[in-house]
Design an enzyme around this catalytic site. Structure first.
Site, PDB file in Angstrom:
ATOM      1  N   ARG A  44       4.682   5.614  -8.696  1.00 46.51           N
ATOM      2  CA  ARG A  44       4.696   4.232  -8.196  1.00 46.51           C
ATOM      3  C   ARG A  44       4.972   3.205  -9.295  1.00 46.51           C
ATOM      4  O   ARG A  44       5.669   2.222  -9.069  1.00 46.51           O
ATOM      5  CB  ARG A  44       3.373   3.927  -7.503  1.00 46.51           C
ATOM      6  CG  ARG A  44       3.285   4.673  -6.175  1.00 46.51           C
ATOM      7  CD  ARG A  44       2.015   4.342  -5.488  1.00 46.51           C
ATOM      8  NE  ARG A  44       1.959   4.889  -4.147  1.00 46.51           N
ATOM      9  CZ  ARG A  44       0.988   4.632  -3.300  1.00 46.51           C
ATOM     10  NH1 ARG A  44       0.000   3.823  -3.643  1.00 46.51           N
ATOM     11  NH2 ARG A  44       0.991   5.149  -2.097  1.00 46.51           N
ATOM     12  N   ASP A 145      -4.329  -9.633   3.628  1.00 49.19           N
ATOM     13  CA  ASP A 145      -4.171  -8.420   2.828  1.00 49.19           C
ATOM     14  C   ASP A 145      -3.998  -8.869   1.385  1.00 49.19           C
ATOM     15  O   ASP A 145      -3.603 -10.010   1.132  1.00 49.19           O
ATOM     16  CB  ASP A 145      -2.939  -7.617   3.297  1.00 49.19           C
ATOM     17  CG  ASP A 145      -2.990  -6.152   2.859  1.00 49.19           C
ATOM     18  OD1 ASP A 145      -3.303  -5.289   3.698  1.00 49.19           O
ATOM     19  OD2 ASP A 145      -2.739  -5.873   1.663  1.00 49.19           O
TER      20      ASP A 145
HETATM   21  C1  LIG Z   1      -4.311   2.068   4.599  1.00 46.86           C
HETATM   22  S1  LIG Z   1      -3.974   0.371   4.817  1.00 46.86           S
HETATM   23  C2  LIG Z   1      -4.888   0.058   6.320  1.00 46.86           C
HETATM   24  C3  LIG Z   1      -4.126  -0.853   7.246  1.00 46.86           C
HETATM   25  C4  LIG Z   1      -4.806  -1.139   8.580  1.00 46.86           C
HETATM   26  N1  LIG Z   1      -6.078  -1.813   8.400  1.00 46.86           N
HETATM   27  C5  LIG Z   1      -4.989   0.113   9.411  1.00 46.86           C
HETATM   28  O1  LIG Z   1      -6.101   0.602   9.510  1.00 46.86           O
HETATM   29  O2  LIG Z   1      -4.003   0.607   9.950  1.00 46.86           O
HETATM   30  C6  LIG Z   1      -5.017  -0.386   3.564  1.00 46.86           C
HETATM   31  C7  LIG Z   1      -4.650  -1.832   3.262  1.00 46.86           C
HETATM   32  O3  LIG Z   1      -5.696  -2.396   2.469  1.00 46.86           O
HETATM   33  C8  LIG Z   1      -5.108  -3.290   1.556  1.00 46.86           C
HETATM   34  N2  LIG Z   1      -6.028  -3.524   0.419  1.00 46.86           N
HETATM   35  C9  LIG Z   1      -6.345  -2.686  -0.592  1.00 46.86           C
HETATM   36  N3  LIG Z   1      -7.199  -3.281  -1.450  1.00 46.86           N
HETATM   37  C10 LIG Z   1      -7.435  -4.516  -0.960  1.00 46.86           C
HETATM   38  C11 LIG Z   1      -8.226  -5.614  -1.396  1.00 46.86           C
HETATM   39  N4  LIG Z   1      -8.932  -5.571  -2.530  1.00 46.86           N
HETATM   40  N5  LIG Z   1      -8.231  -6.751  -0.651  1.00 46.86           N
HETATM   41  C12 LIG Z   1      -7.502  -6.826   0.499  1.00 46.86           C
HETATM   42  N6  LIG Z   1      -6.731  -5.824   0.951  1.00 46.86           N
HETATM   43  C13 LIG Z   1      -6.692  -4.677   0.242  1.00 46.86           C
HETATM   44  C14 LIG Z   1      -3.809  -2.590   1.142  1.00 46.86           C
HETATM   45  O4  LIG Z   1      -2.873  -3.489   0.597  1.00 46.86           O
HETATM   46  C15 LIG Z   1      -3.369  -1.964   2.468  1.00 46.86           C
HETATM   47  O5  LIG Z   1      -2.426  -2.759   3.139  1.00 46.86           O
END
Ligand SMILES: C[S@@+](CC[C@H](N)C(=O)[O-])C[C@H]1O[C@@H](n2cnc3c(N)ncnc32)[C@H](O)[C@@H]1O
Length: 280
Positions: A44, A145
């Protein structure tokens, strides 16, 4: 090169580089990277080295140190954004049921989607609201996000048609427009859905959140799994007071919090309600 040798990498990448990267990611985004993610981190971040014309990971770490604006790209590169329309479909039934149950003249609903990724989750919430309450439902969804790149995609509301193949022809017809010409093979979320959702960047680890509680429901799904237990507990302590009395906290399928916080109790499949006396 013998069959047992490691393939030569394009960029120099030492164990200490991996350690420094995961320390930085943990500090900035709360994300804990397991040892097994060393190769994932390489692939990445290697993209950033190519873009920036750097020769090694240690050069990249120096660059990151000296250029604050690179932090956003660094975080975007390392987040996992897997999502889908109506993922864990039972939560959208819960949402629809809550809205129907609490609907009353003049009553507005506020929902927060705390890790919205590319938008499929908040748009599914909006569709569930339209199905539950009819046209122009009194519902606002704030979708946030940390990752600016996925938020830009979410705001665009345009998806390859394969992303909606599971949602059923009725929903597809009512809530999406099929692209033509240069948009052939894509769908766009209809305006009546889009207008219920507002996107903004929010790092759950940031000390202050620009939010306007109270929320009837908080969808915070499949993000806590990236955080360690103390971080999860701290975040829950901050989120639960943002819920309206009787409000629901919706977690992801592998996230369990009854033991993490006394402020919420399990009332359904990965669905929590504010425990009496805990709301703001
Ligand atoms: C696996 S995705 C889940 C998406 C959705 N909630 C679902 O369940 O389908 C995790 C998301 O969390 C976000 N994320 C990770 N760390 C974060 C943080 N510290 N604050 C806000 N968002 C975060 C990532 O950018 C990503 O888009």
């Amino acid at each position: 090169m013998s069959a047992h040798q490691e393939p030569r990498r394009e960029f120099e990448y030492r164990r200490t580089d991996f350690e420094a990267i995961r320390r930085k990611l943990y500090q900035c985004a709360g994300i804990s990277m397991a040892d097994s993610k060393q190769q994932l981190v390489y692939s990445r971040i290697a993209r950033r080295l190519r873009v920036l014309g750097l020769a090694s990971f240690s050069d990249y770490l120096d660059f990151l140190q000296q250029h604050d604006e690179e932090l956003e790209q660094f975080i975007n590169a390392l987040t996992t954004n897997l999502t889908a329309f109506f993922r864990e479909a039972h939560h959208f039934d819960t949402l629809a049921q809550y809205l129907r149950q609490h609907a009353a003249p003049g009553r507005r609903f506020q929902l927060w989607c705390a890790a919205a990724s590319t938008g499929e989750e908040p748009y599914s919430m909006a569709i569930a609201a339209l199905e539950a309450l009819g046209d122009n439902p009194p519902v606002s969804i704030h979708a946030t996000d940390i990752d600016s790149r996925v938020l830009a995609q979410a705001a665009g509301a345009s998806y390859p048609i394969e992303r909606v193949k599971e949602i059923g022809s009725q929903r597809l017809k009512r809530f999406f427009l099929k692209g033509t010409g240069k948009n052939a093979g894509r769908v766009k979320v209809r305006r009546e859905v889009r207008q219920l959702v507002r996107f903004s960047q929010l790092n759950l680890l940031a000390p202050g959140w620009p939010l306007e509680p109270p929320y009837d429901l908080i969808f915070c799904r499949n993000v806590m799994i990236y955080f360690d237990k103390p971080t999860q507990a701290r975040l829950l302590d901050r989120m639960v007071p943002l819920l309206a009395p009787g409000g629901l906290y919706i977690a992801g399928h592998s996230e369990s919090f009854s033991h993490v916080s006394k402020r919420i109790r399990l009332v359904g499949k990965t669905t929590y309600q504010v425990a009496d006396g805990s709301a703001a």
